[in-house]
Design a protein around this motif. Structure first.
Motif, PDB file in Angstrom:
ATOM      1  N   PHE A 100      69.736   6.784  86.242  1.00 42.47           N
ATOM      2  CA  PHE A 100      69.126   7.893  85.260  1.00 42.47           C
ATOM      3  C   PHE A 100      68.144   7.256  84.119  1.00 42.47           C
ATOM      4  O   PHE A 100      66.890   7.808  83.612  1.00 42.47           O
ATOM      5  CB  PHE A 100      70.423   8.274  84.387  1.00 42.47           C
ATOM      6  N   TRP A 104      64.899   8.273  82.786  1.00 39.22           N
ATOM      7  CA  TRP A 104      64.953   8.932  81.525  1.00 39.22           C
ATOM      8  C   TRP A 104      62.614   8.111  81.305  1.00 39.22           C
ATOM      9  O   TRP A 104      62.275   9.183  80.917  1.00 39.22           O
ATOM     10  CB  TRP A 104      65.108   8.702  80.484  1.00 39.22           C
ATOM     11  N   LEU A 107      59.867  10.319  82.067  1.00 37.83           N
ATOM     12  CA  LEU A 107      60.000  11.010  81.594  1.00 37.83           C
ATOM     13  C   LEU A 107      58.898  10.330  80.473  1.00 37.83           C
ATOM     14  O   LEU A 107      58.269  11.768  80.068  1.00 37.83           O
ATOM     15  CB  LEU A 107      60.747  12.818  81.316  1.00 37.83           C
ATOM     16  N   PHE A 162      63.568  23.737  70.819  1.00 36.31           N
ATOM     17  CA  PHE A 162      64.642  23.576  71.813  1.00 36.31           C
ATOM     18  C   PHE A 162      66.483  23.978  70.180  1.00 36.31           C
ATOM     19  O   PHE A 162      66.918  23.593  71.232  1.00 36.31           O
ATOM     20  CB  PHE A 162      64.691  22.583  73.032  1.00 36.31           C
ATOM     21  N   HIS A 164      67.240  21.596  69.473  1.00 39.25           N
ATOM     22  CA  HIS A 164      68.563  20.572  68.771  1.00 39.25           C
ATOM     23  C   HIS A 164      68.334  19.997  67.713  1.00 39.25           C
ATOM     24  O   HIS A 164      69.194  18.573  67.677  1.00 39.25           O
ATOM     25  CB  HIS A 164      68.628  19.226  70.095  1.00 39.25           C
ATOM     26  N   LEU A 177      66.005  27.151  76.247  1.00 42.75           N
ATOM     27  CA  LEU A 177      66.771  26.291  77.299  1.00 42.75           C
ATOM     28  C   LEU A 177      67.864  26.536  77.761  1.00 42.75           C
ATOM     29  O   LEU A 177      67.906  26.349  78.851  1.00 42.75           O
ATOM     30  CB  LEU A 177      66.784  25.185  76.611  1.00 42.75           C
TER      31      LEU A 177
ATOM     32  N   LEU B 115      71.094  16.419  79.541  1.00 45.31           N
ATOM     33  CA  LEU B 115      69.671  17.464  79.185  1.00 45.31           C
ATOM     34  C   LEU B 115      69.294  16.472  78.174  1.00 45.31           C
ATOM     35  O   LEU B 115      68.196  16.434  78.045  1.00 45.31           O
ATOM     36  CB  LEU B 115      70.587  18.756  79.042  1.00 45.31           C
ATOM     37  N   LEU B 116      69.944  16.715  76.876  1.00 46.48           N
ATOM     38  CA  LEU B 116      69.374  16.436  75.553  1.00 46.48           C
ATOM     39  C   LEU B 116      68.838  14.887  75.830  1.00 46.48           C
ATOM     40  O   LEU B 116      67.785  14.852  74.920  1.00 46.48           O
ATOM     41  CB  LEU B 116      71.066  16.172  74.946  1.00 46.48           C
ATOM     42  N   ILE B 117      69.873  14.109  76.073  1.00 46.43           N
ATOM     43  CA  ILE B 117      68.964  12.754  75.831  1.00 46.43           C
ATOM     44  C   ILE B 117      67.913  13.112  77.043  1.00 46.43           C
ATOM     45  O   ILE B 117      66.295  12.005  76.778  1.00 46.43           O
ATOM     46  CB  ILE B 117      69.539  11.625  77.242  1.00 46.43           C
ATOM     47  N   LEU B 119      65.551  15.872  76.857  1.00 44.37           N
ATOM     48  CA  LEU B 119      64.580  16.658  76.815  1.00 44.37           C
ATOM     49  C   LEU B 119      64.118  15.033  75.761  1.00 44.37           C
ATOM     50  O   LEU B 119      62.929  15.009  74.927  1.00 44.37           O
ATOM     51  CB  LEU B 119      65.556  17.100  75.825  1.00 44.37           C
TER      52      LEU B 119
END
Lengths: 207, 140
Positions: A100, A104, A107, A162, A164, A177, B115-117, B119
């Protein structure tokens, strides 16, 4: 006497455990004009085998066939979807933390690179110098007064899109989303219905 | 002479129509304005947003093409920079969405709940990449 009517509506999706026994009631909603619906719902349809892997499509015809074996006189009216997608849920394998974190960072670095490429592509530096001169009348090769708020604004804009930024929802409407996730899932389901369901395609030239 | 000027005007006008139509088409495809009205619940004011885009484009074109200068304080640049950034951020987010990055990513690597992380990685990457560009990369 008119024969009893059974209304049958296949569920869109059914989530089951491995080795589970599926009944007609699991696969479909049932309403009957007499009191047979409860009895029909208990009829055993299928037991999940390991060879089914994680997806299975049950066609409405199979269910009708099963019911008619027991109750040949029943008038079955089908409504709605013609098949149910059965999703077999195996115990979830956790995504490892290292994996993960790697994604991360991929990206993180990738989107940073992409925005730099974009800036170079559209000569953003020159545009910013020009805006600086436009507002202040002074030539400044590095207009950081403009560029630092700009950089922060980039993040705000993306988060805003999005939705958030505020954990609490503004309203009931889904975010783009969520709609996108839903559309993608629908496309996948449609593909599964077409390709996993052996009854939906027939090739007469098959030997 | 007159015919030359007229011809130049015709060409300029044609260019303007083509670029303007293209710009609006681009904004429409990305759906930024609907998104903002949806967030602010101001669907009834969408007419004004249209005019804001039209006026913003026209006025900025006139100002920049004539090389105007306002001799204002540099602090005016802070809200302008922020607005520029938010707009580009919205564009970037809309583009990411159009090309379906998140659903595929989330499905493939099985991180729907995180998904939030994910993003946040992209958002912070954009901010840091941009800051790095302006404070280091351009001096190289």
């Amino acid at each position: 006497m008119a024969s009893a009517v059974l209304y049958l509506r296949m569920r869109q999706k059914l989530k089951v455990k491995p080795q589970q026994l599926i009944t007609v009631g699991d696969l479909a909603q049932l309403i009957s004009s007499d009191n047979t619906a409860g009895h029909i719902a208990e009829m055993e349809m299928y037991r999940i085998k390991p060879s089914d892997k994680n997806l299975l499509v049950v066609d409405v015809m199979k269910v009708v066939e099963k019911i008619q074996e027991h109750l040949p006189a029943l008038d079955i009216q089908t409504i709605g979807p013609a098949q149910t997608i059965v999703e077999i849920q195996y115990p979830k394998r956790r995504v490892s933390t290292i994996y993960f974190i790697l994604i991360w960072f991929l990206l993180f670095i990738g989107s940073g690179l992409a925005i730099m490429n974009f800036h170079e592509d559209v000569s953003m530096q020159e545009v910013h110098q020009r805006i600086y001169r436009l507002i202040t009348g002074i030539d400044n090769p590095t207009p950081l007064m403009l560029q630092i708020p700009y950089s922060l604004g980039l993040g705000i804009g993306m988060v805003l899109f999005f939705n958030h930024l505020f954990r609490k929802r503004f309203n009931e409407e889904p975010s783009p989303l969520e709609v996108e996730m839903f559309n993608y899932q629908q496309d996948l389901d449609l593909y599964i219905i077409m390709h996993e369901n052996k009854e939906s395609e027939k090739n007469l030239n098959d030997k | 002479m007159t015919s030359r000027v007229l011809f130049a005007m015709l060409i300029g006008f044609a260019e303007g129509i083509a670029v303007g139509a293209g710009f609006v088409a681009f904004l429409t495809v990305l759906g930024i304005i609907p998104r903002l009205t949806q967030l602010s619940k101001t669907e009834h004011l969408i007419r004004f947003y249209e005019w804001s885009i039209v006026l913003g484009t026209t006025v900025t074109s006139l100002i920049t093409l004539r090389n105007a200068q306002f001799h204002l304080s540099a602090f005016w640049l802070i809200p302008i920079g922020l607005a520029c950034g938010i707009f580009i951020g919205l564009l970037a987010a809309a583009l990411t969405e159009v090309i379906n990055v998140f659903p595929i990513l989330a499905k493939r690597i099985g991180v729907v709940d995180k998904l939030l992380i994910i993003l946040m990685a992209i958002v912070l990457g954009k901010i840091c990449g941009s800051l790095f560009h302006w404070t280091y990369f351009v001096f190289r």
